[in-house]
Design a protein around this motif. Sequence first.
Motif, mmCIF file in Angstrom:
data_model
loop_
_atom_site.group_PDB
_atom_site.id
_atom_site.type_symbol
_atom_site.label_atom_id
_atom_site.label_comp_id
_atom_site.label_asym_id
_atom_site.label_seq_id
_atom_site.Cartn_x
_atom_site.Cartn_y
_atom_site.Cartn_z
ATOM 1 N N VAL A 1 37.720 45.308 43.165
ATOM 2 C CA VAL A 1 38.401 46.269 42.291
ATOM 3 C C VAL A 1 38.022 47.696 42.697
ATOM 4 O O VAL A 1 38.884 48.574 42.806
ATOM 5 N N VAL A 2 36.752 47.933 42.932
ATOM 6 C CA VAL A 2 36.276 49.274 43.309
ATOM 7 C C VAL A 2 36.912 49.722 44.622
ATOM 8 O O VAL A 2 37.435 50.836 44.728
ATOM 9 N N VAL A 3 36.875 48.862 45.628
ATOM 10 C CA VAL A 3 37.430 49.230 46.937
ATOM 11 C C VAL A 3 38.931 49.464 46.838
ATOM 12 O O VAL A 3 39.450 50.475 47.340
ATOM 13 N N LEU A 4 39.650 48.565 46.191
ATOM 14 C CA LEU A 4 41.098 48.732 46.064
ATOM 15 C C LEU A 4 41.453 49.993 45.290
ATOM 16 O O LEU A 4 42.407 50.702 45.640
ATOM 17 N N THR A 5 40.687 50.304 44.255
ATOM 18 C CA THR A 5 40.934 51.532 43.496
ATOM 19 C C THR A 5 40.669 52.758 44.367
ATOM 20 O O THR A 5 41.456 53.705 44.376
ATOM 21 N N ALA A 6 39.577 52.736 45.105
ATOM 22 C CA ALA A 6 39.249 53.855 45.998
ATOM 23 C C ALA A 6 40.330 54.057 47.053
ATOM 24 O O ALA A 6 40.568 55.185 47.505
ATOM 25 N N LEU A 7 40.994 52.974 47.446
ATOM 26 C CA LEU A 7 42.061 53.061 48.438
ATOM 27 C C LEU A 7 43.387 53.504 47.841
ATOM 28 O O LEU A 7 44.344 53.732 48.571
ATOM 29 N N GLY A 8 43.446 53.589 46.514
ATOM 30 C CA GLY A 8 44.664 54.042 45.857
ATOM 31 C C GLY A 8 45.652 52.947 45.518
ATOM 32 O O GLY A 8 46.809 53.231 45.213
ATOM 33 N N VAL A 9 45.226 51.695 45.536
ATOM 34 C CA VAL A 9 46.099 50.579 45.165
ATOM 35 C C VAL A 9 46.401 50.679 43.673
ATOM 36 O O VAL A 9 45.525 51.024 42.872
ATOM 37 N N ALA B 1 48.639 45.758 40.812
ATOM 38 C CA ALA B 1 48.322 44.940 41.992
ATOM 39 C C ALA B 1 46.852 44.531 41.985
ATOM 40 O O ALA B 1 46.517 43.396 42.345
ATOM 41 N N ILE B 2 45.986 45.439 41.583
ATOM 42 C CA ILE B 2 44.555 45.123 41.494
ATOM 43 C C ILE B 2 44.326 44.011 40.473
ATOM 44 O O ILE B 2 43.597 43.058 40.730
ATOM 45 N N ARG B 3 44.973 44.122 39.347
ATOM 46 C CA ARG B 3 44.828 43.114 38.288
ATOM 47 C C ARG B 3 45.333 41.755 38.775
ATOM 48 O O ARG B 3 44.682 40.735 38.562
ATOM 49 N N ARG B 4 46.479 41.733 39.450
ATOM 50 C CA ARG B 4 47.007 40.461 39.985
ATOM 51 C C ARG B 4 46.030 39.848 40.986
ATOM 52 O O ARG B 4 45.785 38.643 40.970
ATOM 53 N N ASP B 5 45.488 40.682 41.861
ATOM 54 C CA ASP B 5 44.543 40.194 42.863
ATOM 55 C C ASP B 5 43.293 39.625 42.202
ATOM 56 O O ASP B 5 42.816 38.557 42.579
ATOM 57 N N ARG C 1 32.475 27.179 31.544
ATOM 58 C CA ARG C 1 33.758 27.555 32.158
ATOM 59 C C ARG C 1 34.011 29.065 32.199
ATOM 60 O O ARG C 1 34.479 29.569 33.216
ATOM 61 N N PRO C 2 33.718 29.813 31.150
ATOM 62 C CA PRO C 2 33.969 31.257 31.224
ATOM 63 C C PRO C 2 33.198 31.959 32.344
ATOM 64 O O PRO C 2 33.651 32.973 32.871
ATOM 65 N N MET C 3 32.072 31.413 32.730
ATOM 66 C CA MET C 3 31.290 32.024 33.805
ATOM 67 C C MET C 3 31.895 31.754 35.176
ATOM 68 O O MET C 3 31.561 32.420 36.151
ATOM 69 N N LEU C 4 32.782 30.794 35.258
ATOM 70 C CA LEU C 4 33.401 30.434 36.524
ATOM 71 C C LEU C 4 34.752 31.112 36.730
ATOM 72 O O LEU C 4 35.326 31.027 37.810
ATOM 73 N N GLN C 5 35.248 31.763 35.717
ATOM 74 C CA GLN C 5 36.607 32.287 35.747
ATOM 75 C C GLN C 5 36.648 33.806 35.830
ATOM 76 O O GLN C 5 35.727 34.493 35.407
ATOM 77 N N ALA C 6 37.742 34.279 36.391
ATOM 78 C CA ALA C 6 38.072 35.703 36.324
ATOM 79 C C ALA C 6 39.065 35.827 35.171
ATOM 80 O O ALA C 6 40.123 35.196 35.195
ATOM 81 N N ARG C 7 38.701 36.583 34.183
ATOM 82 C CA ARG C 7 39.566 36.732 33.012
ATOM 83 C C ARG C 7 39.962 38.196 32.840
ATOM 84 O O ARG C 7 39.182 39.103 33.108
#
Length: 104
Positions: free
Chosen positions: A8-16, A20-24, A56-62
Amino acid sequence: DRTGWLTVVVLTALGVDDAAIRRDYLRTNEVTADAQRMLVERLVNRRPEVDLDAIRPMLQAREEYLDAAYDEVHRRFGSFEAYLREGLGLDDRLLAALRDNLLE
């Protein structure tokens, strides 16, 4: 989720853009679904008393995890740009180098 947040940090720094960041970020669940299933199965086989609803919540991206991280950035730094500069210590030279190396 250190890896997800770094992405998220890198994509934001790149201007994405944020959508798109959320989908990724959320795509992590699709990509890791088999590994999550295998991990849960092994855990249940070795420790049947484990509460899977707690694991399960620790294994997921939410989405709410990402929202909480963004909220904390804005609470502490006011903006993501300030987080990059003040929180992570990135200056113009480093941000430009990042963009030069990772963007076409």
